[in-house]
Scaffold this motif. Structure first.
Motif, short mmCIF file in Angstrom:
data_model
loop_
_atom_site.label_atom_id
_atom_site.label_comp_id
_atom_site.label_asym_id
_atom_site.label_seq_id
_atom_site.Cartn_x
_atom_site.Cartn_y
_atom_site.Cartn_z
N GLU A 61 40.10 83.08 3.34
CA GLU A 61 40.30 84.52 3.13
C GLU A 61 39.15 85.33 3.76
N GLU A 62 37.92 84.80 3.63
CA GLU A 62 36.77 85.52 4.20
C GLU A 62 36.85 85.56 5.73
N ILE A 63 37.34 84.48 6.33
CA ILE A 63 37.52 84.48 7.79
C ILE A 63 38.55 85.54 8.18
N ILE A 117 26.58 88.20 -5.06
CA ILE A 117 26.76 88.79 -3.72
C ILE A 117 28.14 89.47 -3.66
N GLU A 118 29.15 88.81 -4.22
CA GLU A 118 30.49 89.41 -4.25
C GLU A 118 30.48 90.69 -5.10
N ALA A 119 29.78 90.64 -6.24
CA ALA A 119 29.75 91.80 -7.14
C ALA A 119 29.11 92.99 -6.44
N ALA A 150 39.76 92.38 -3.29
CA ALA A 150 39.60 90.96 -2.93
C ALA A 150 38.23 90.45 -3.36
N GLU A 151 37.18 91.25 -3.11
CA GLU A 151 35.82 90.78 -3.45
C GLU A 151 35.63 90.73 -4.97
N ALA A 152 36.31 91.62 -5.70
CA ALA A 152 36.24 91.57 -7.17
C ALA A 152 36.89 90.27 -7.66
N ARG A 153 37.97 89.89 -7.01
CA ARG A 153 38.64 88.64 -7.36
C ARG A 153 37.73 87.45 -7.02
N HIS A 154 37.03 87.52 -5.89
CA HIS A 154 36.12 86.42 -5.54
C HIS A 154 34.99 86.28 -6.56
N TYR A 155 34.51 87.41 -7.05
CA TYR A 155 33.47 87.37 -8.10
C TYR A 155 34.00 86.55 -9.28
#
Ligand SMILES: [Fe+2]
Ligand SMILES: [Fe+2]
Length: 202
Positions: A61-63, A117-119, A150-155
Motif C-alpha cells: 500500500e505504501e508503494i 510515525i504513522e500517527a 490510510a495512515e490512521a489505519r496503518h497506525y
C-alpha cells in the motif's frame, strides 16, 4: 491522534502551503521509507507469518502511495530529488536507548516507532488539509484526505501487531507507547525550532 503528546506548530501549515512542491517531494520519500521499513521488519521476523503478511500488505500500500505522490510531482513538473536527511525517524529509533530496558521483545519497540510515525503523518495531513482551501487545490485536498484515512489505519495496524508481538499484553504496550510518545513530542518541538524546511515530519 490520541497518542501524540504535542500538536503540530501552526507555523508548519503556512510553511507547507508556501512550498507544496517541497512537501510532496519529502512525502514521496516518506512513503518509500515506510514501505522499505515494513519490508525490512517482515524479513527479520519470518517466524511470525501473520506479522509478515500484515507488513507486506502494508508495504504494498505504501508503494502505491509513493507512486501516487510521484504522479503529483510529475503533474507539477517537480523532480523527486535525493532523499532529505530524515532526522525525525532516525532520532525516534534512537529514542529506544533513552527509554531504558524493557522485557518486551525488541520487535514491539520497532512496531511502536512505526505506529508513531504513522500517527504524526496522519496529524500533519489533517493540518495540511485545513489549509488546502484554494479552488485550485481541491484534488490535492481530496488526495490528502484519502491518505489521512490510510495512515490512521496503518497506525492501528502497527498497534495491533505490537500487542500481538507482546503476547497480548496490551497495558504494557500502551505504557511503552506513552513513553515513546513523550519523547516524540520533545523531538517534534525541537525540530520545529531547528528546521524551516517544509517536510512531512520536520
Ligand atoms: Fe502511506
Ligand atoms: Fe502508512
Amino acid at each position: 491522534m490520541l497518542c501524540l503528546t504535542v500538536p503540530t506548530d501552526p507555523a508548519w501549515a503556512s510553511a507547507a502551503l508556501a512550498d507544496l512542491d517541497a512537501v510532496l517531494a519529502d512525502h514521496a520519500h516518506c512513503e518509500m521509507k515506510a514501505a522499505s521499513n515494513a519490508l525490512s521488519l517482515a524479513a527479520r521476523h519470518p517466524e511470525n507469518p501473520s506479522i509478515v503478511l500484515a507488513l507486506t500488505d502494508l508495504a504494498r500500500e505504501e508503494i502505491g502511495h509513493f507512486q501516487e505522490v510521484l504522479a503529483w510531482l510529475s503533474k507539477r513538473n517537480v523532480s523527486l530529488g535525493p532523499p532529505p536527511k530524515d532526522l525525525y525517524a532516525a532520532s525516534l529509533r534512537q529514542a529506544r536507548s533513552e527509554l531504558g530496558p524493557t522485557s518486551l521483545p525488541p520487535l514491539v519497540d520497532r512496531l511502536l516507532v512505526a505506529a508513531l510515525i504513522e500517527a504524526r503523518s496522519c496529524e500533519r495531513f489533517k493540518v495540511l488539509i485545513e489549509v488546502l482551501t484554494a479552488e485550485s487545490l481541491v484534488e490535492l485536498r481530496a488526495f490528502y484526505t484519502r491518505l489521512l484515512a490510510a495512515e490512521a489505519r496503518h497506525y492501528l495496524t502497527f498497534m495491533d501487531l505490537a500487542v500481538k508481538a507482546a503476547s497480548g499484553d496490551s497495558p504494557r504496550v500502551e505504557a511503552r507507547l506513552r513513553e515513546f510518545a513523550r519523547l516524540e513530542g520533545i523531538l517534534v518541538t525541537h525540530l520545529a525550532r531547528e528546521s524551516s524546511r517544509a517536510t512531512v515530519h520536520g
